[in-house]
Write a protein that holds these residues in place. Structure first.
Motif, PDB file in Angstrom:
ATOM      1  N   ARG A  19       0.874  -1.295   0.115  1.00  0.00           N
ATOM      2  CA  ARG A  19      -0.026   0.031   0.182  1.00  0.00           C
ATOM      3  C   ARG A  19       0.830   1.066   0.067  1.00  0.00           C
ATOM      4  O   ARG A  19       0.638   2.285   0.672  1.00  0.00           O
ATOM      5  CB  ARG A  19      -0.927   0.137   1.199  1.00  0.00           C
ATOM      6  CG  ARG A  19      -1.828  -1.173   1.215  1.00  0.00           C
ATOM      7  CD  ARG A  19      -2.928  -0.932   2.471  1.00  0.00           C
ATOM      8  NE  ARG A  19      -3.784  -2.181   2.588  1.00  0.00           N
ATOM      9  CZ  ARG A  19      -4.194  -2.317   3.627  1.00  0.00           C
ATOM     10  NH1 ARG A  19      -4.680  -1.446   4.476  1.00  0.00           N
ATOM     11  NH2 ARG A  19      -5.127  -3.375   3.865  1.00  0.00           N
ATOM     12  N   GLY A  20       1.905   1.121  -0.644  1.00  0.00           N
ATOM     13  CA  GLY A  20       2.653   2.392  -0.753  1.00  0.00           C
ATOM     14  C   GLY A  20       3.615   2.831   0.290  1.00  0.00           C
ATOM     15  O   GLY A  20       4.186   3.818   0.553  1.00  0.00           O
ATOM     16  N   GLN A  21       3.787   1.707   1.463  1.00  0.00           N
ATOM     17  CA  GLN A  21       4.551   1.977   2.473  1.00  0.00           C
ATOM     18  C   GLN A  21       5.356   0.887   2.911  1.00  0.00           C
ATOM     19  O   GLN A  21       5.170  -0.372   2.346  1.00  0.00           O
ATOM     20  CB  GLN A  21       3.480   2.276   3.832  1.00  0.00           C
ATOM     21  CG  GLN A  21       2.568   3.261   3.487  1.00  0.00           C
ATOM     22  CD  GLN A  21       1.877   3.234   4.758  1.00  0.00           C
ATOM     23  OE1 GLN A  21       2.162   3.658   5.909  1.00  0.00           O
ATOM     24  NE2 GLN A  21       0.497   3.021   4.669  1.00  0.00           N
ATOM     25  N   LYS A  22       6.664   1.018   3.406  1.00  0.00           N
ATOM     26  CA  LYS A  22       7.401  -0.019   3.795  1.00  0.00           C
ATOM     27  C   LYS A  22       6.954  -0.507   5.378  1.00  0.00           C
ATOM     28  O   LYS A  22       6.842   0.208   6.208  1.00  0.00           O
ATOM     29  CB  LYS A  22       9.002   0.616   4.313  1.00  0.00           C
ATOM     30  CG  LYS A  22       9.514   0.570   2.726  1.00  0.00           C
ATOM     31  CD  LYS A  22      11.150   1.196   2.734  1.00  0.00           C
ATOM     32  CE  LYS A  22      11.591   2.515   2.937  1.00  0.00           C
ATOM     33  NZ  LYS A  22      10.776   3.492   2.242  1.00  0.00           N
ATOM     34  N   VAL A  23       6.510  -1.872   5.292  1.00  0.00           N
ATOM     35  CA  VAL A  23       6.078  -2.495   6.579  1.00  0.00           C
ATOM     36  C   VAL A  23       6.902  -3.705   6.627  1.00  0.00           C
ATOM     37  O   VAL A  23       7.394  -4.207   6.061  1.00  0.00           O
ATOM     38  CB  VAL A  23       4.483  -2.591   6.493  1.00  0.00           C
ATOM     39  CG1 VAL A  23       3.986  -1.195   6.093  1.00  0.00           C
ATOM     40  CG2 VAL A  23       4.226  -3.310   5.061  1.00  0.00           C
ATOM     41  N   MET A  24       6.569  -3.946   8.264  1.00  0.00           N
ATOM     42  CA  MET A  24       6.920  -5.537   8.548  1.00  0.00           C
ATOM     43  C   MET A  24       5.613  -6.260   9.151  1.00  0.00           C
ATOM     44  O   MET A  24       4.881  -5.732   9.557  1.00  0.00           O
ATOM     45  CB  MET A  24       7.819  -5.467   9.600  1.00  0.00           C
ATOM     46  CG  MET A  24       9.515  -4.771   9.073  1.00  0.00           C
ATOM     47  SD  MET A  24      10.616  -4.379  10.333  1.00  0.00           S
ATOM     48  CE  MET A  24      11.246  -6.206  10.465  1.00  0.00           C
ATOM     49  N   MET A  56      -0.279   0.898  11.615  1.00  0.00           N
ATOM     50  CA  MET A  56      -0.427  -0.397  11.597  1.00  0.00           C
ATOM     51  C   MET A  56      -1.841  -0.583  10.972  1.00  0.00           C
ATOM     52  O   MET A  56      -2.707   0.108  10.744  1.00  0.00           O
ATOM     53  CB  MET A  56      -0.428  -1.083  13.002  1.00  0.00           C
ATOM     54  CG  MET A  56      -0.663  -2.371  12.985  1.00  0.00           C
ATOM     55  SD  MET A  56      -1.787  -3.288  14.226  1.00  0.00           S
ATOM     56  CE  MET A  56      -3.385  -1.956  14.219  1.00  0.00           C
ATOM     57  N   PHE A  57      -1.755  -1.637  10.150  1.00  0.00           N
ATOM     58  CA  PHE A  57      -3.099  -2.013   9.454  1.00  0.00           C
ATOM     59  C   PHE A  57      -3.062  -3.630   9.057  1.00  0.00           C
ATOM     60  O   PHE A  57      -1.858  -4.205   9.199  1.00  0.00           O
ATOM     61  CB  PHE A  57      -3.529  -1.360   7.967  1.00  0.00           C
ATOM     62  CG  PHE A  57      -2.369  -1.514   7.175  1.00  0.00           C
ATOM     63  CD1 PHE A  57      -2.237  -2.536   6.274  1.00  0.00           C
ATOM     64  CD2 PHE A  57      -1.146  -0.428   7.106  1.00  0.00           C
ATOM     65  CE1 PHE A  57      -1.207  -2.257   5.074  1.00  0.00           C
ATOM     66  CE2 PHE A  57      -0.316  -0.453   6.058  1.00  0.00           C
ATOM     67  CZ  PHE A  57      -0.162  -1.598   4.970  1.00  0.00           C
ATOM     68  N   GLU A  58      -4.227  -4.220   9.016  1.00  0.00           N
ATOM     69  CA  GLU A  58      -4.351  -5.556   8.681  1.00  0.00           C
ATOM     70  C   GLU A  58      -4.519  -5.780   7.010  1.00  0.00           C
ATOM     71  O   GLU A  58      -5.152  -5.127   6.608  1.00  0.00           O
ATOM     72  CB  GLU A  58      -5.630  -6.144   9.351  1.00  0.00           C
ATOM     73  CG  GLU A  58      -5.834  -7.654   9.510  1.00  0.00           C
ATOM     74  CD  GLU A  58      -7.009  -8.159  10.033  1.00  0.00           C
ATOM     75  OE1 GLU A  58      -6.966  -8.816  11.014  1.00  0.00           O
ATOM     76  OE2 GLU A  58      -8.087  -7.434   9.940  1.00  0.00           O
ATOM     77  N   THR A  88       4.354  -0.081   9.955  1.00  0.00           N
ATOM     78  CA  THR A  88       4.982   0.880   9.534  1.00  0.00           C
ATOM     79  C   THR A  88       6.342   1.463  10.479  1.00  0.00           C
ATOM     80  O   THR A  88       6.433   0.899  11.601  1.00  0.00           O
ATOM     81  CB  THR A  88       4.333   2.116   9.245  1.00  0.00           C
ATOM     82  OG1 THR A  88       3.942   2.823  10.313  1.00  0.00           O
ATOM     83  CG2 THR A  88       3.128   2.055   8.276  1.00  0.00           C
ATOM     84  N   GLU A  89       7.042   2.331   9.990  1.00  0.00           N
ATOM     85  CA  GLU A  89       7.986   2.495  11.043  1.00  0.00           C
ATOM     86  C   GLU A  89       7.770   2.982  12.263  1.00  0.00           C
ATOM     87  O   GLU A  89       8.238   2.841  13.362  1.00  0.00           O
ATOM     88  CB  GLU A  89       9.006   3.531  10.024  1.00  0.00           C
ATOM     89  CG  GLU A  89      10.207   4.094  10.851  1.00  0.00           C
ATOM     90  CD  GLU A  89      11.045   5.179  10.017  1.00  0.00           C
ATOM     91  OE1 GLU A  89      12.042   5.572  10.389  1.00  0.00           O
ATOM     92  OE2 GLU A  89      11.044   5.353   8.583  1.00  0.00           O
TER      93      GLU A  89
END
Length: 176
Positions: A19-24, A56-58, A88-89
């Motif tokens: 979704r256009g974001q760097k996530v873990m 944060m998202f699911e 996200t960060e």
């Protein structure tokens, strides 16, 4: 991985672009924090007000399936029946507050350092691409200018060949 220095490369392999974001993923963060995914999610659910959607998202079912198909380590049936949370960060920073352990704080600092380094590398890469594009643009303009010069030269040559010889003006000595 608790109380160990986590190599940057390990952290980098756990960062995804969604979704256009760097996530873990929650499971990867739980592993890095040395806890269970279930416990991590419990703490997050108890503190949902600290995790707005840009922290944060699911994942949707489609995103989760796509992630599984791209990552061989995410085999179907081996993981929770619940869709994963991704952080996200900023969400990772908030996780260290929610988990309230010294190791969580240290791991979060390491992860944030990697995010910052990735941003720096991306910025440097962007600058290089901009310079390359600028050079390409100049070369394209030079190519167009050279094309115009050659077209004019061709016109001059054709014009000179198609014209009758010019009559000389001025004094003409005998025999010319």
């Amino acid at each position: 991985m608790e109380n160990q220095i986590i190599p940057d490369e390990v952290i980098m392999t756990k960062i995804f672009y969604i979704r256009g974001q760097k996530v873990m993923l929650d499971k990867d963060l739980a592993e890095l924090y040395g806890t269970e995914t279930k416990k991590l999610k419990q703490q997050v659910n108890r503190n949902l007000n600290r995790f707005p959607s840009h922290y944060m998202f699911e994942l949707t079912k489609e995103e989760n399936e796509l992630l599984r198909s791209q990552n061989a380590t995410l085999k179907k049936g081996e993981h929770s029946k619940y869709l994963p949370f991704v952080f996200t960060e900023h969400g990772i920073l908030m996780l260290s507050n929610v988990l309230k352990s010294e190791s969580a704080v240290q791991v979060s600092i390491r992860i944030i350092d990697v995010f910052v380094r990735l941003r720096e590398v991306y910025a440097e890469q962007t600058e290089v691409w901009l310079v390359i594009e600028k050079i390409k643009s100049k070369l394209d303009n030079q190519d167009k200018n050279m094309e115009i010069v050659f077209r004019y030269l061709d016109e001059l040559i054709n014009k000179k060949e198609n014209q009758p010889p010019r009559k000389t003006i001025g004094f003409k000595p005998d025999g010319f």
